[in-house]
Design a protein around this motif. Structure first.
Motif, short mmCIF file in Angstrom:
data_model
loop_
_atom_site.label_atom_id
_atom_site.label_comp_id
_atom_site.label_asym_id
_atom_site.label_seq_id
_atom_site.Cartn_x
_atom_site.Cartn_y
_atom_site.Cartn_z
N GLN A 1 75.41 27.97 2.70
CA GLN A 1 76.76 28.13 3.22
C GLN A 1 77.78 27.29 2.47
OE1 GLN A 1 76.72 27.47 7.49
NE2 GLN A 1 75.09 28.97 7.81
N ARG A 2 77.32 26.24 1.83
CA ARG A 2 78.20 25.37 1.04
C ARG A 2 78.14 25.72 -0.45
NH1 ARG A 2 80.30 24.89 4.97
NH2 ARG A 2 80.74 23.08 6.28
N ASP A 3 77.54 26.88 -0.76
CA ASP A 3 77.40 27.32 -2.17
C ASP A 3 76.71 26.26 -3.02
OD1 ASP A 3 78.63 29.81 -1.78
OD2 ASP A 3 80.62 28.88 -1.90
N ASP B 1 79.78 17.90 9.02
CA ASP B 1 80.15 19.11 8.30
C ASP B 1 79.92 19.00 6.79
OD1 ASP B 1 83.03 21.07 7.58
OD2 ASP B 1 81.15 21.78 8.44
N THR B 2 80.17 17.83 6.21
CA THR B 2 80.03 17.69 4.76
C THR B 2 78.58 17.56 4.36
OG1 THR B 2 80.20 15.29 4.79
CG2 THR B 2 82.26 16.53 4.68
N LEU B 3 78.25 17.99 3.15
CA LEU B 3 76.86 18.02 2.69
C LEU B 3 76.25 16.64 2.61
CD1 LEU B 3 75.18 20.51 2.06
CD2 LEU B 3 75.60 20.11 -0.38
#
Length: 400
Positions: free
Chosen positions: A240-242, A296-298
């Motif tokens: 989802q975060r490519d 939310d952030t990787l």
């Protein structure tokens, strides 16, 4: 904690046991890639892998009973020989022409049914070499840490072997690991001394008949659920975060957190009883999963997975200590295997459910959901009556 490795006979049994146990860390991936390469179908490969896993879980208690009854040398050697033969047969038919796909499923079932309970057997050896209490906790902790590292390194090693050679070679390597490692382990003096009872354990000695043990297994379903969701959510979040390439790093963070948790757990001199410890660990794991669902952030997500993992190995270690404490010696290999089976079953159910939830919602919601479920299941622990049959007053004190 490392001092337990210097106990007489410890390394002689433990090192080959790790080699043998690496087969489980490598075998699933080698099986998947071999069947896919031979059939050209990920569906067929998925069916074969699922057949392997289901057969392994279903047969686990009966294999463990065989070890308790016949002793490690006879039972484990026979099982390892059967599993190695299954891996080799799979490698051979993968190279053959015109083999019906059903044979991949049949042999995958054989490989799963004959998987020797090496982890449980090694914990029986640790129990025979150590005294109950801190020394045994340290032994179980280092065992759990090394097992986590096997599952970090095993897939990497077998992937490198397969890339350099062929998928079938990966199965040959796995067969060699389980057969040679088991032979070396069971030829050690500590393993040979565990000759088995020679007869079936009394019905009253069965693990599931011990007060509180079934409730502990229910609690550990939640621990397995978090494990299963993490293994699905990590790749989903990366996609989802490519950043699909980050999937491996996210899973490594989770496994690394578990290994660190197991190491720290073995260093601590805990005074709380095992029931209270399991309660605290499961509450911590559930809360951590809920927390990660809000990240939310990787980078933060990776750190959160490491935090969740921090509770995994200690929860397993505590489960093993409970099995060692409340179950009669004649059934302790089976009891330890039930701990693994509960966690694996929870992971399997959660993995399947997580895929459905992710398709209809997102990966973060799966972690929130499993965190809430784990917190709910953890409330079962304080009410579990954990008693050692041979000394009830000592057990009440130890669990208090």
């Amino acid at each position: 904690m490392l001092a337990v490795l210097l106990l007489p006979g410890a390394l002689r049994a433990f090192l080959p046991a790790l080699i043998a146990r690496s087969a489980l860390a490598m075998g699933g991936l080698a099986l998947l890639l071999t069947v896919q390469d031979s059939t050209g179908s990920y569906t067929q490969a998925g069916f074969a892998t699922a057949t392997f896993g289901i057969a392994n879980v279903i047969a686990a208690p009966w294999r463990a009973r065989a070890v308790d009854r016949l002793g490690q040398r006879i039972a484990l050697t026979a099982m390892a020989s059967g599993q190695a033969s299954g891996f080799i047969a799979l490698a051979l038919i993968a190279e053959a022409e015109g083999v019906a796909d059903i044979w991949f499923l049949v042999l995958s079932a054989v490989v799963g049914l004959t998987a020797p309970p090496l982890g449980a057997a090694m914990r029986m050896i640790w129990a025979s070499l150590t005294t109950a209490g801190d020394q045994r906790t340290k032994a179980f902790s280092i065992d759990a840490v090394c097992e986590e590292l096997l599952f970090v390194g095993g897939p990497v090693i077998i992937t490198a072997v397969i890339v350099a050679t062929s998928p079938g070679t990966g199965l040959w390597v796995t067969a060699a690991a389980v057969s040679l490692g088991t032979a070396a382990m069971t030829s050690s003096a500590p393993s040979g001394a565990l000759r088995g009872t020679g007869e079936k354990a009394a019905r009253g000695d069965r693990p599931l008949r011990q007060p509180g043990f079934a409730r502990v297994l229910i609690v550990l379903l939640g621990v397995g659920g978090v494990l299963g969701v993490a293994e699905i959510a990590a790749p989903a979040v990366a996609e989802q975060r490519d950043a699909v390439a980050a999937s491996g790093w996210l899973l490594a963070a989770f496994a690394g957190g578990s290994a660190l948790g197991g190491f720290l757990y073995g260093q601590l001199n805990l005074k709380a009883g095992i029931a209270k410890r399991l309660f605290a660990l499961c509450i911590g794991m559930g809360l951590a999963a809920v927390l990660v669902s809000q990240l939310d952030t990787l980078g933060l997500f990776a750190a959160g997975l490491a935090l969740v993992g921090l509770f995994l190995a200690p929860s397993l270690i505590t489960g093993y200590l409970i099995a060692d404490t409340i179950v009669p010696e004649s059934s302790r290999t089976e009891a330890s295997t039930w701990i693994n089976t509960s966690v694996n079953f929870g992971a399997s159910l959660a993995s399947a459910a997580a895929g459905i939830v992710i398709d209809n919602s997102d990966a973060w919601f799966t972690l929130l959901l499993i965190g809430a479920i784990t917190l709910a299941l953890a409330t079962v622990v304080p009410f579990a009556r954990l008693r050692k049959r041979s000394d009830r007053r000592a057990m009440v004190k130890s669990c208090g």
